[in-house]
Write a protein that holds these residues in place. Structure first.
Motif, short mmCIF file in Angstrom:
data_model
loop_
_atom_site.label_atom_id
_atom_site.label_comp_id
_atom_site.label_asym_id
_atom_site.label_seq_id
_atom_site.Cartn_x
_atom_site.Cartn_y
_atom_site.Cartn_z
N UNK A 50 1.07 -1.16 0.29
CA UNK A 50 0.22 -0.05 -0.04
C UNK A 50 0.70 1.83 0.29
N UNK A 51 0.49 2.06 -0.31
CA UNK A 51 1.22 3.30 -0.56
C UNK A 51 1.79 4.19 0.88
N UNK A 52 1.53 3.93 1.85
CA UNK A 52 2.46 4.45 3.17
C UNK A 52 3.39 3.54 3.03
N UNK A 53 4.36 2.70 2.27
CA UNK A 53 5.48 2.33 2.59
C UNK A 53 6.93 3.49 1.24
N UNK A 54 5.29 4.31 0.63
CA UNK A 54 6.82 5.66 -0.70
C UNK A 54 7.17 6.63 1.24
N UNK A 55 6.74 7.07 1.72
CA UNK A 55 6.87 7.66 2.55
C UNK A 55 7.78 7.70 3.40
N UNK A 56 7.76 6.18 4.02
CA UNK A 56 8.71 5.45 4.57
C UNK A 56 10.26 5.62 3.63
N UNK A 57 10.40 5.71 2.84
CA UNK A 57 11.11 5.21 2.12
C UNK A 57 11.84 6.69 1.68
N UNK A 58 11.31 7.31 1.48
CA UNK A 58 11.71 8.58 1.24
C UNK A 58 12.00 9.19 2.30
N UNK A 59 11.19 9.02 3.23
CA UNK A 59 12.33 10.21 4.70
C UNK A 59 13.70 9.32 4.84
N UNK A 60 13.28 7.26 5.00
CA UNK A 60 14.80 6.85 5.35
C UNK A 60 16.41 7.03 3.71
N UNK A 61 14.48 7.05 2.61
CA UNK A 61 16.47 7.67 1.87
C UNK A 61 16.65 6.03 1.18
N UNK A 62 15.71 5.27 1.13
CA UNK A 62 15.75 4.23 0.32
C UNK A 62 16.54 3.43 -0.43
N UNK A 63 17.34 3.18 -1.03
CA UNK A 63 17.80 3.11 -2.60
C UNK A 63 15.91 2.85 -2.98
N UNK A 64 15.51 1.92 -2.91
CA UNK A 64 14.37 1.44 -3.12
C UNK A 64 13.87 0.32 -2.19
N UNK A 65 12.49 0.24 -2.75
CA UNK A 65 12.17 -1.10 -2.64
C UNK A 65 11.78 -2.35 -3.33
N UNK A 66 11.55 -3.53 -2.70
CA UNK A 66 11.72 -4.34 -3.29
C UNK A 66 9.59 -5.19 -2.02
N UNK A 67 9.25 -5.48 -3.44
CA UNK A 67 8.00 -6.39 -2.85
C UNK A 67 8.38 -8.46 -3.47
#
Lengths: 140, 111
Positions: free
Chosen positions: B53-70
């Motif tokens: 769901x969409x809330x993973x994006x904000x977490x990733x932006x805040x943590x400055x992740x390289x990317x997300x793998x589902x």
């Protein structure tokens, strides 16, 4: 010459679509003020958890940030139901979140614990049916 | 190692954020509880999760992740794709389980 910056962001309760929006904006502003590294990391975590708490439990709230040369002081005020037992709420794993909140990966009972871990000083003031005030201090 | 190499080696499908595939991967973190990921993942990490769901994006932006793998072929929600595209967060999908995904990435990062 010491300089002070202060700004506020309103947060609407139950608006999970925008969870993290205020935190992202605040983090950008703090970066612009030259805050980096571990201080920025800890501040972002504390603000995000506070924002999610407002969205999860309150009708509305407000995040106020004050930045000085020495520290970042964050006051989060909400008009929620209040926290009945603060000591219990601080325990890792304790949560009153409903199923809907938990299904999204929130409500793990880690929020206040995370905030405490990221703060140099942390205080909760709460009154039943009135709301909650979190006072977070992070030294630079 | 950058994300492009991870995409190649694990045969990941790139849902969006392809412009960010040159990002360096500092390590990884796996978790589905957002508070856990906020507290324990690090900048430059690739985040492995089954939350779509969409809330993973904000977490990733805040943590400055390289990317997300589902994992497990999870299809991200439309809102998730929209937000990740806007924020420039690479959203990747694998058919593998979380265990296998993490194991393979770990081996690549620590040969």
């Amino acid at each position: 010459m010491s300089q002070k910056y202060e700004f506020s962001f309103p947060v609407k309760g139950d608006n999970f679509d925008d969870a993290g929006k205020a935190s992202i904006q605040i983090k950008k502003r703090l970066k612009g003020l030259g805050i980096t590294g571990d201080v920025l990391r800890r501040t972002a975590i504390a603000i995000y958890e506070s924002e999610v708490n407002i969205i999860s439990y309150a009708r509305q709230g407000n995040i106020n940030i004050r930045v000085t040369d020495d520290n970042i002081s964050i006051n989060i005020r909400d008009s929620g139901p209040g926290i009945a037992d603060i000591k219990q709420a601080m325990q890792q794993g304790y949560s009153t979140a409903n199923d809907r909140i938990r299904k999204m990966g929130f409500g793990a009972g880690m929020g206040l614990f995370n905030i405490k871990n990221c703060s140099d000083d942390f205080e909760i003031l709460s009154k039943a049916n009135k709301g909650t005030l979190l006072k977070i201090l992070i030294n630079r | 190692m950058n994300l492009t190499l991870l995409v190649e080696k694990l045969n990941l499908s790139v849902v969006c954020g392809g412009d960010g595939l040159d990002r360096e991967v500092s390590g990884g973190y796996m978790g589905d509880l957002l508070s856990d990921v906020m507290a324990n993942s690090r900048e430059g990490n690739v985040w492995i999760t089954c939350q779509s769901h969409q809330n993973i994006v904000a977490v990733s932006v805040l943590k400055e992740h390289a990317g997300i793998i589902l994992v497990l072929g999870k299809k991200p929600d439309d809102d998730t794709i929209k937000k990740a595209s806007r924020e420039g967060i690479p959203l990747l999908v694998t058919e593998l389980s979380g265990f296998e995904t993490v194991g393979r990435i770990y081996n690549l990062l620590h040969p």
